[in-house]
Design an enzyme around this catalytic site. Sequence first.
Site: not given
Ligand code: COS
Length: 412
Positions: A147, A396
């Site tokens: 978003e 991504e």
């Molecule tokens: N697989 C499974 N579960 C996952 C995971 C993965 N790869 N990564 C995180 N989780 C889970 C964690 O284990 C945690 O679980 P619990 O709620 O049970 O504790 C939960 O998700 C939250 O994880 P975390 O606290 O690490 O998340 P954050 O909010 O700190 O976010 C980032 C981490 C920034 C890495 C994530 O939001 C991200 O990847 N952002 C980019 C998004 C993206 O790629 N956008 C592009 C859109 S598609 S073109």
Amino acid sequence: MVGEKYFGPIILETPLDVTADCWDLPFFSPTHQQIGARLKDWAREQEVDERNDRFACLDWVSRLAKDGWLQYCVSAAHGGAFEHLDSRALVIIRETLSQYSALADFAFAMQGLGSGPITLGGSASQQNDYLSGVCTGHKIAAFALSEEQAGSDVAAMACTAVRQADGFVLNGEKTWISNGGIANFYVIFCKTDPALGSRGISAFIVDAKTPGLDDTTHLQVMAPHPLATVKLKDCKVPASALLGPWNGGFKLAMQTLDIFRASVAGAALGMARRALHEATTHAKSRSMFKQRLADFQITQVKLGQMKALIESAALLTYQAAWLRDTQLMGRDLKSPEGQSLHQRYTQAAAMAKWVATENAQQVIDMALQMHGGKGVLVGQKIESLYRDIRALRIYEGATEVQQLIVGKGLLA
Ligand code: COS
């Protein structure tokens, strides 16, 4: 030229064979090597008019479907080639397609990414309803997570889905949605429990024709491809649209991205290999100061640097894909061993995406510089590669997000 690429059909002036020596590494099986070899032959024969990105993308999807390449986007139960999505096949296919056409790679990748959450978390009936259509190209898929105020920070999303007696009502706006405007269905992530942050997000499968969904706002980008804003206004979906567990959407999105991030690295590798091929060909034919450009030591040094940037990224990419296919698949992800392997894989995919896309940008820039003024001419392959690579460092999960994932993993 709004919405158009600046050049016409793909014309391969030189037969490409630039990946021939790469897939004999122990990460790959003979099956993977054959996929790469067959796809190279196939890609060489294609001529697609890419002046209109929407039509070209539809054309690529139908060609990829007709000749069986979309079989690598779904599992065997729904017409796929492998029992599960195979990361090494995804890498090899994207590495190959992106050498020829960034749009062909895009068309392939988005069928996989858009349907990935259904493959990973869909019920049997959801999988039956969508996946075979993805494989035959009859259904075009889109993954709607981002978003305006929630790109890297997924948990900040504002789209909501509210439960009603007979289903859900979706409101909000998704943007930078690949395949937006041509998709038949969207996997849309919405807040279902806003107080819970990332633990309050759910996924829904929404058919593009659903009243209240408007995907007509096309976004113009430097490397044209179908990209849109998707507006949801009191968009009613049935209870059966919920995909995966209630409030389990964030994990489903991350698990899907885990698979496809390594494939983005594959696409970046392909673009970088093509750039090196263009640079080498140019250096051999261009004369200056009474010798070939290739005869200068500075040229040889630059080509050497480009090759090392590519091969180091390739090792990270192939390793990540191998790790998932051979070590992670089939493990109980709830067991301590499975969890630790999963974390290792998440970090490996993040490193592959970050290093391969950043290195490819450097390689393509060096290759363009070597072309001199010719490099910025519209219609030159190196000029389009320069535009094509840029988004890969962002979509991504931007490079900085991948670095964060690796750093956080080390401290966990
Ligand atoms: N697989 C499974 N579960 C996952 C995971 C993965 N790869 N990564 C995180 N989780 C889970 C964690 O284990 C945690 O679980 P619990 O709620 O049970 O504790 C939960 O998700 C939250 O994880 P975390 O606290 O690490 O998340 P954050 O909010 O700190 O976010 C980032 C981490 C920034 C890495 C994530 O939001 C991200 O990847 N952002 C980019 C998004 C993206 O790629 N956008 C592009 C859109 S598609 S073109």
